[in-house]
Scaffold this motif. Structure first.
Motif, PDB file in Angstrom:
ATOM      1  N   GLU A  75      19.303 -64.875  50.561  1.00 41.24           N
ATOM      2  CA  GLU A  75      20.453 -65.427  50.952  1.00 41.24           C
ATOM      3  C   GLU A  75      20.919 -66.571  50.067  1.00 41.24           C
ATOM      4  N   ARG A  76      20.369 -66.655  48.834  1.00 44.56           N
ATOM      5  CA  ARG A  76      20.734 -67.506  47.704  1.00 44.56           C
ATOM      6  C   ARG A  76      20.033 -67.255  46.446  1.00 44.56           C
ATOM      7  N   ILE A  77      20.606 -67.972  45.257  1.00 44.32           N
ATOM      8  CA  ILE A  77      20.034 -67.962  44.050  1.00 44.32           C
ATOM      9  C   ILE A  77      18.959 -68.839  43.959  1.00 44.32           C
ATOM     10  N   GLU A  78      17.406 -68.664  43.767  1.00 40.73           N
ATOM     11  CA  GLU A  78      16.418 -69.458  43.849  1.00 40.73           C
ATOM     12  C   GLU A  78      16.274 -70.022  42.322  1.00 40.73           C
ATOM     13  N   PHE A  79      17.166 -71.046  41.963  1.00 39.83           N
ATOM     14  CA  PHE A  79      17.113 -71.651  40.873  1.00 39.83           C
ATOM     15  C   PHE A  79      15.772 -72.255  40.366  1.00 39.83           C
ATOM     16  N   GLU A  80      14.825 -72.916  41.485  1.00 40.19           N
ATOM     17  CA  GLU A  80      13.725 -73.383  41.214  1.00 40.19           C
ATOM     18  C   GLU A  80      12.740 -72.525  40.699  1.00 40.19           C
ATOM     19  N   LYS A  81      12.871 -71.236  40.623  1.00 39.78           N
ATOM     20  CA  LYS A  81      11.904 -70.325  40.004  1.00 39.78           C
ATOM     21  C   LYS A  81      12.245 -70.035  38.446  1.00 39.78           C
ATOM     22  N   LEU A  82      13.077 -70.837  37.855  1.00 36.54           N
ATOM     23  CA  LEU A  82      13.457 -70.606  36.559  1.00 36.54           C
ATOM     24  C   LEU A  82      12.239 -71.149  35.630  1.00 36.54           C
ATOM     25  N   ALA A  83      11.577 -72.430  36.200  1.00 38.70           N
ATOM     26  CA  ALA A  83      10.603 -72.887  35.254  1.00 38.70           C
ATOM     27  C   ALA A  83       9.437 -72.327  35.433  1.00 38.70           C
ATOM     28  N   ASP A  84       9.232 -71.599  36.463  1.00 36.82           N
ATOM     29  CA  ASP A  84       8.002 -70.802  36.833  1.00 36.82           C
ATOM     30  C   ASP A  84       7.947 -69.301  36.418  1.00 36.82           C
ATOM     31  N   LYS A  85       8.889 -68.828  36.270  1.00 34.61           N
ATOM     32  CA  LYS A  85       8.848 -67.288  35.794  1.00 34.61           C
ATOM     33  C   LYS A  85       9.052 -67.141  34.146  1.00 34.61           C
ATOM     34  N   LYS A  86       8.180 -66.316  33.682  1.00 35.80           N
ATOM     35  CA  LYS A  86       8.275 -66.249  32.095  1.00 35.80           C
ATOM     36  C   LYS A  86       9.248 -65.113  31.809  1.00 35.80           C
ATOM     37  N   VAL A  87       9.413 -64.897  30.434  1.00 39.66           N
ATOM     38  CA  VAL A  87      10.307 -64.078  30.041  1.00 39.66           C
ATOM     39  C   VAL A  87       9.931 -62.990  30.052  1.00 39.66           C
ATOM     40  N   GLU A  88       8.550 -62.558  29.951  1.00 41.80           N
ATOM     41  CA  GLU A  88       7.971 -61.289  30.105  1.00 41.80           C
ATOM     42  C   GLU A  88       7.880 -60.507  31.493  1.00 41.80           C
ATOM     43  N   ASP A  89       8.186 -61.552  32.665  1.00 42.49           N
ATOM     44  CA  ASP A  89       8.142 -61.162  34.027  1.00 42.49           C
ATOM     45  C   ASP A  89       9.576 -60.224  34.069  1.00 42.49           C
ATOM     46  N   VAL A  90      10.527 -60.494  33.229  1.00 46.13           N
ATOM     47  CA  VAL A  90      12.015 -59.959  33.508  1.00 46.13           C
ATOM     48  C   VAL A  90      12.570 -59.092  32.448  1.00 46.13           C
ATOM     49  N   MET A  91      11.939 -59.222  31.122  1.00 46.96           N
ATOM     50  CA  MET A  91      12.564 -58.523  30.017  1.00 46.96           C
ATOM     51  C   MET A  91      12.455 -57.040  30.114  1.00 46.96           C
ATOM     52  N   LEU A  92      13.468 -56.649  29.175  1.00 53.82           N
ATOM     53  CA  LEU A  92      13.675 -55.236  29.214  1.00 53.82           C
ATOM     54  C   LEU A  92      12.664 -54.606  27.826  1.00 53.82           C
ATOM     55  N   VAL A  93      11.865 -53.749  28.139  1.00 52.56           N
ATOM     56  CA  VAL A  93      10.849 -53.358  27.287  1.00 52.56           C
ATOM     57  C   VAL A  93      11.291 -52.177  26.457  1.00 52.56           C
ATOM     58  N   LYS A  94      12.031 -51.235  27.201  1.00 56.41           N
ATOM     59  CA  LYS A  94      12.402 -50.314  26.329  1.00 56.41           C
ATOM     60  C   LYS A  94      13.870 -50.483  25.815  1.00 56.41           C
ATOM     61  N   ILE A  95      14.034 -50.788  24.630  1.00 57.24           N
ATOM     62  CA  ILE A  95      15.263 -51.157  24.086  1.00 57.24           C
ATOM     63  C   ILE A  95      15.765 -50.317  23.079  1.00 57.24           C
ATOM     64  N   PRO A  96      17.074 -50.596  22.435  1.00 51.06           N
ATOM     65  CA  PRO A  96      17.556 -49.889  21.229  1.00 51.06           C
ATOM     66  C   PRO A  96      16.940 -50.478  20.316  1.00 51.06           C
ATOM     67  N   LYS A  97      16.395 -49.811  19.108  1.00 51.19           N
ATOM     68  CA  LYS A  97      15.742 -50.487  18.020  1.00 51.19           C
ATOM     69  C   LYS A  97      15.967 -49.289  16.994  1.00 51.19           C
ATOM     70  N   ILE A  98      15.798 -49.721  15.780  1.00 51.35           N
ATOM     71  CA  ILE A  98      15.683 -49.063  14.490  1.00 51.35           C
ATOM     72  C   ILE A  98      14.800 -49.420  13.703  1.00 51.35           C
ATOM     73  N   THR A  99      14.432 -48.844  12.344  1.00 47.36           N
ATOM     74  CA  THR A  99      13.527 -49.424  11.475  1.00 47.36           C
ATOM     75  C   THR A  99      14.516 -49.621  10.206  1.00 47.36           C
ATOM     76  N   LEU A 100      13.965 -50.641   9.199  1.00 46.25           N
ATOM     77  CA  LEU A 100      14.559 -50.845   8.136  1.00 46.25           C
ATOM     78  C   LEU A 100      15.120 -49.778   7.264  1.00 46.25           C
ATOM     79  N   GLU A 101      14.317 -48.453   7.328  1.00 46.18           N
ATOM     80  CA  GLU A 101      14.804 -47.506   6.265  1.00 46.18           C
ATOM     81  C   GLU A 101      15.683 -46.579   6.952  1.00 46.18           C
TER      82      GLU A 101
END
Length: 146
Positions: A75-101
């Motif tokens: 029913e709402r945005i639970e802002f209180e979770k901001l401090a408890d959740k970690k970046v790795e809990d929600v990040m996208l791991v399959k990302i567009p990337k390339i190498t230097l070469e």
């Protein structure tokens, strides 16, 4: 009509020639809270930023939209979770990337669907980003100087 495939001056240069170096790119680290990530995203003005570990290895991307989505309750945005959740809990791991070469041709294919690409070295260390904006500026320069 201009054919880039046959114009090696444009296609040949390596990504390292055009990328924004890592030290100039806003990022967060594994273990940071979503609150910290949201602050960095807001202050930087970027839509998404890389997630790195303490050794500067690339692990993923995080965006404001990902953070907001993770805070949605029934029913709402639970802002209180901001401090408890970690970046790795929600990040996208399959990302567009390339190498230097890699060359611009590889980047063009990926930038069709992404505003920027993370650039890493052969061992997975973050080196910077290559943006659609940079590519378009180079393309414009190349076309005008033909």
């Amino acid at each position: 009509m201009l054919s880039l495939r046959h114009n090696q001056d444009f296609i040949e240069p390596k990504i390292s020639k055009y990328m924004i170096p890592a030290e100039k790119v806003a990022h967060v680290q594994i273990g940071n809270s979503l609150e910290h990530a949201l602050l960095v995203l807001t202050k930087s003005g970027y839509s998404a930023i890389p997630v790195l570990d303490a050794r500067f290895r690339l692990h993923g991307l995080i965006s404001s939209a990902m953070i907001t989505e993770s805070l949605l309750g029934l029913e709402r945005i639970e802002f209180e979770k901001l401090a408890d959740k970690k970046v790795e809990d929600v990040m996208l791991v399959k990302i567009p990337k390339i190498t230097l070469e890699e060359n611009l041709e590889t980047a063009i294919d990926l930038l069709i669907n992404h505003p920027f690409l993370c650039v890493e070295d052969s061992e997975g260390f973050f080196e910077g980003i290559f943006t659609r904006r940079i590519l378009l500026k180079e393309l414009k320069h190349h076309i005008i100087n033909q």
